[in-house]
Design a protein around this motif. Structure first.
Motif, PDB file in Angstrom:
ATOM      1  N   TRP A 213      28.202  11.816  52.029  1.00 54.93           N
ATOM      2  CA  TRP A 213      27.112  12.673  52.488  1.00 54.93           C
ATOM      3  C   TRP A 213      26.094  11.851  53.209  1.00 54.93           C
ATOM      4  O   TRP A 213      25.316  11.164  52.755  1.00 54.93           O
TER       5      TRP A 213
ATOM      6  N   ARG B 181      39.993  13.470  52.863  1.00 54.88           N
ATOM      7  CA  ARG B 181      38.840  14.165  52.306  1.00 54.88           C
ATOM      8  C   ARG B 181      39.186  15.637  52.120  1.00 54.88           C
ATOM      9  O   ARG B 181      40.007  16.180  52.857  1.00 54.88           O
TER      10      ARG B 181
ATOM     11  N   HIS C  18      33.990  12.832  50.022  1.00 55.99           N
ATOM     12  CA  HIS C  18      33.114  13.131  51.156  1.00 55.99           C
ATOM     13  C   HIS C  18      31.896  12.217  51.068  1.00 55.99           C
ATOM     14  O   HIS C  18      31.262  12.119  50.020  1.00 55.99           O
TER      15      HIS C  18
ATOM     16  N   THR D   9      33.677  18.713  46.359  1.00 57.72           N
ATOM     17  CA  THR D   9      34.189  17.807  47.379  1.00 57.72           C
ATOM     18  C   THR D   9      35.035  16.714  46.759  1.00 57.72           C
ATOM     19  O   THR D   9      34.904  16.392  45.585  1.00 57.72           O
ATOM     20  N   HIS D  10      35.895  16.143  47.583  1.00 62.84           N
ATOM     21  CA  HIS D  10      36.695  14.987  47.202  1.00 62.84           C
ATOM     22  C   HIS D  10      36.550  13.948  48.303  1.00 62.84           C
ATOM     23  O   HIS D  10      36.916  14.208  49.453  1.00 62.84           O
TER      24      HIS D  10
ATOM     25  N   LEU E 298      37.428  19.633  50.792  1.00 60.06           N
ATOM     26  CA  LEU E 298      36.295  20.456  50.411  1.00 60.06           C
ATOM     27  C   LEU E 298      36.828  21.780  49.889  1.00 60.06           C
ATOM     28  O   LEU E 298      37.721  22.370  50.504  1.00 60.06           O
TER      29      LEU E 298
END
Length: 75
Positions: free
Chosen positions: A75, A53, A73, A70-71, A55
């Protein structure tokens, strides 16, 4: 100011980012590259992060003064 945070990413990606940014803590990178360099770095991060992940947070001209991307992620 640009901040990139990596979680569970290949070590080589961390090495790549240290050419442009300071690693202030494991997986946390800080610097002030130009917008063009920031885009190139983020494209490399997204391409090589694999299952990790990532950010990206950086200053911009909006109400909050920053934005983030983001990559992978959840939520």
């Amino acid at each position: 100011m640009t901040v990139i945070v990596l979680t569970n990413c290949p070590v080589g990606l961390r090495g790549f980012l240290t050419r442009w940014l300071l690693e202030i803590s494991p997986g946390v990178f800080l610097g002030a590259p130009s917008a063009r360099i920031r885009e190139v770095l983020w494209n490399e991060v997204r391409q090589y992060a694999r299952q990790g992940r990532a950010l990206l947070a950086y200053q911009t001209n909006n109400e909050q003064g920053y934005t983030f991307e983001t990559h992978d992620h959840a939520w």
